[in-house]
Motif scaffolding. Structure first.
Motif, PDB file in Angstrom:
ATOM      1  N   ASP A  56       0.831  -1.204   0.000  1.00  0.00           N
ATOM      2  CA  ASP A  56       0.000   0.000   0.000  1.00  0.00           C
ATOM      3  C   ASP A  56       0.868   1.258   0.000  1.00  0.00           C
ATOM      4  O   ASP A  56       0.625   2.189  -0.778  1.00  0.00           O
ATOM      5  CB  ASP A  56      -0.933  -0.014   1.218  1.00  0.00           C
ATOM      6  N   ILE A 102      -4.476  -3.591   0.863  1.00  0.00           N
ATOM      7  CA  ILE A 102      -4.427  -2.368   0.064  1.00  0.00           C
ATOM      8  C   ILE A 102      -5.692  -1.604   0.422  1.00  0.00           C
ATOM      9  O   ILE A 102      -6.804  -2.115   0.253  1.00  0.00           O
ATOM     10  CB  ILE A 102      -4.351  -2.672  -1.445  1.00  0.00           C
ATOM     11  N   LYS A 103      -5.514  -0.414   0.954  1.00  0.00           N
ATOM     12  CA  LYS A 103      -6.643   0.375   1.464  1.00  0.00           C
ATOM     13  C   LYS A 103      -7.564   0.816   0.329  1.00  0.00           C
ATOM     14  O   LYS A 103      -7.132   0.965  -0.819  1.00  0.00           O
ATOM     15  CB  LYS A 103      -6.127   1.581   2.235  1.00  0.00           C
ATOM     16  N   THR A 106      -6.445   3.786  -1.624  1.00  0.00           N
ATOM     17  CA  THR A 106      -5.377   3.446  -2.567  1.00  0.00           C
ATOM     18  C   THR A 106      -5.976   2.827  -3.826  1.00  0.00           C
ATOM     19  O   THR A 106      -5.560   3.150  -4.947  1.00  0.00           O
ATOM     20  CB  THR A 106      -4.360   2.490  -1.923  1.00  0.00           C
TER      21      THR A 106
END
Length: 125
Positions: A56, A102-103, A106
């Motif tokens: 990320d 992975i946010k 993002t």
């Protein structure tokens, strides 16, 4: 027994057009692993030049580098048929379970620049 670990994120680009301005600007802020040109296409593989611990963070760092590029470089970005963040991991036997998130912001950032995600897992040697 080796441990599973995050290695890096490579930004992979491919275009039938010139991407030299884009690659040149990214070279000032990132590491160009390779840049190939022939009569039919140009391709580049780029990674962050800082010590980053998660996928990320690496993706966001590369997005920052792209977002700071000139208008001419960004026009070349749009000509790329491949714009992929390739997330690399070493495989291994430990720990029993390994993950990296992975946010959502993002993912939105990746979508906004019309890029994709790929995952590469390297075997234990």
């Amino acid at each position: 027994m080796s441990e599973i670990q995050f290695l890096n994120v490579d930004l992979e680009l491919e275009s039938k057009n010139d991407i030299s301005i884009l690659v040149g600007e990214l070279a000032k802020k990132a590491i160009i692993l390779n840049y190939d040109k022939d009569d039919y296409r140009q391709s580049a593989r780029i990674e962050s030049n800082t010590d980053i611990k998660t996928s990320d963070q690496a993706i966001n760092h590369l997005c920052e580098q792209l977002e700071s590029c000139s208008r001419n470089a960004l026009k070349q970005w749009l000509t790329c048929s491949k714009r992929t963040f390739d997330i690399g991991f070493n495989s291994g036997g430990k720990p029993k379970c390994f993950n990296q998130a992975i946010k959502s912001d993002t993912l939105l950032r990746i979508s906004a620049i019309d890029a994709g995600i790929e995952i590469t897992i390297y075997p234990v040697e």
